[in-house]
Design a protein around this motif. Sequence first.
Motif, PDB file in Angstrom:
ATOM      1  N   ASN A 121       0.879  -1.171   0.000  1.00 42.41           N
ATOM      2  CA  ASN A 121       0.000   0.000   0.000  1.00 42.41           C
ATOM      3  C   ASN A 121       0.915   1.219   0.000  1.00 42.41           C
ATOM      4  OD1 ASN A 121      -1.654   2.170   0.859  1.00 42.41           O
ATOM      5  ND2 ASN A 121      -2.960   0.815   2.042  1.00 42.41           N
ATOM      6  N   ILE A 123      -0.246   4.384   0.243  1.00 45.61           N
ATOM      7  CA  ILE A 123      -0.909   5.539   0.852  1.00 45.61           C
ATOM      8  C   ILE A 123      -0.862   5.476   2.379  1.00 45.61           C
ATOM      9  CG2 ILE A 123      -3.054   6.826   1.049  1.00 45.61           C
ATOM     10  CD1 ILE A 123      -3.802   5.897  -1.696  1.00 45.61           C
ATOM     11  N   TYR A 151       1.325  10.056  -5.443  1.00 44.73           N
ATOM     12  CA  TYR A 151       1.480   9.652  -4.041  1.00 44.73           C
ATOM     13  C   TYR A 151       2.628  10.424  -3.396  1.00 44.73           C
ATOM     14  CZ  TYR A 151      -1.354   5.854  -5.859  1.00 44.73           C
ATOM     15  OH  TYR A 151      -2.352   5.138  -6.463  1.00 44.73           O
TER      16      TYR A 151
ATOM     17  N   ILE B  12      -7.072  -3.239  -0.496  1.00 42.97           N
ATOM     18  CA  ILE B  12      -5.678  -3.326  -0.087  1.00 42.97           C
ATOM     19  C   ILE B  12      -4.914  -2.074  -0.491  1.00 42.97           C
ATOM     20  CG2 ILE B  12      -3.527  -4.571  -0.474  1.00 42.97           C
ATOM     21  CD1 ILE B  12      -5.311  -7.094  -0.868  1.00 42.97           C
ATOM     22  N   SER B  13      -5.107  -1.629  -1.698  1.00 40.79           N
ATOM     23  CA  SER B  13      -4.310  -0.506  -2.174  1.00 40.79           C
ATOM     24  C   SER B  13      -4.816   0.809  -1.618  1.00 40.79           C
ATOM     25  CB  SER B  13      -4.326  -0.454  -3.697  1.00 40.79           C
ATOM     26  OG  SER B  13      -5.605  -0.084  -4.153  1.00 40.79           O
ATOM     27  N   GLY B  14      -6.129   0.892  -1.365  1.00 43.28           N
ATOM     28  CA  GLY B  14      -6.698   2.140  -0.867  1.00 43.28           C
ATOM     29  C   GLY B  14      -6.527   3.274  -1.866  1.00 43.28           C
ATOM     30  N   GLY B  15      -6.059   2.954  -3.034  1.00 41.91           N
ATOM     31  CA  GLY B  15      -5.730   4.006  -3.990  1.00 41.91           C
ATOM     32  C   GLY B  15      -6.848   4.275  -4.973  1.00 41.91           C
TER      33      GLY B  15
END
Lengths: 217, 144
Positions: A121, A123, A151, B12-15
């Motif tokens: 992840n 973020i 990001y 999972i990535s939260g993106g």
Amino acid sequence: MEEIEIEKNVLDENDGIAQANRKLLADNGIFAMNVIGSPGAGKTTLLEHVLPKLAGRISTAVIEGDLYTDNDARRIAAAGAEVVQIDTEGGCHLDAGMISRKLQNIDLKTKDLLVIENVGNLICPAEFDLGESQRLVIISLTEGDDKPEKYPLAFLKADMVALTKMDLAPYIKADAEKMKKQMTDIHPGLKIFDCSFRDDQYDDGGLADYILSCVRR
Amino acid sequence: MLRLSEAIQAIISGGPFPGLMPRIREVTAMHEATLVRQIYRIAEQSLEGRKVKRVAAVKISVGEMSGALPDALEFAFHAQRSGIFEDAELLIEKEPVAVRCKVCGEEYSPQGFPIRCPLCGDTACAFIRGDDVHVSGIQYEKED
């Protein structure tokens, strides 16, 4: 209606524990690295290849943050490092408290390097100080050359970056130089290592030597 | 139709994930849920020793470079309401970034990257504001 005014950072508690972790690690002469990157960026692959280069010269422990499985922990153990697993059960980041609890299971006196592989992840983990000495962000060329500026926090808070899968450059459109420019715009002077890890090819751009120099400082 | 594997990937990535419902984006931004737990804890500690009937609002300040999403914080806050916070609102103030130049000491608000001092042109700086989330106040009704 009553009103009270306060001024309290929501991460104060985490940051307090992180400072305690940092002191405990420093007292034991350990260099600690928090490894952050998207799923598939190559965090575990990088460790699988870099840790054997360090084996025999320094003693390493790895804390593996994983969502549900111990796949990564098994891969790292196969690379010869002592592994402690944190199963976050879906949690998107590690926090300082989780690290603090796991440090009790590691024989710190015999270790030189602690690697914390965060949950995949780019973020959430960026916000949480774990008490590391340095933060390594791993980003692969295949993620696309617009990602660093998407990001920024991850790169702003990074001490070093491993740009992985560089061997795929001839086959994809992503421009490595453009990615590096974005990273150094966000964080001037950021250390960036070009990496390719395949069975027939090892190129860490000097990362292993740099880690060794940090450990021995 | 959203496939399960894609939903899990987004969790999972939260993106940013094109095509996903914004709702899923909110549910999945779980580090905001962690931050909200701390917001409640700080609010409870701050109200200790006071006779509180109900909390009307918790005021927070969210820095533009904090990495936290206001919508996700609000969603998580509502999801975790209970007790004296049962009908509390989260009042969010967005805080712009301010930095201090490490070379000449000038304080300024950067306009994107690279962050560069308008006075001396250097890029070395320390954040003064806008890189954190903090609780700034609580509004509550006293017990009768």
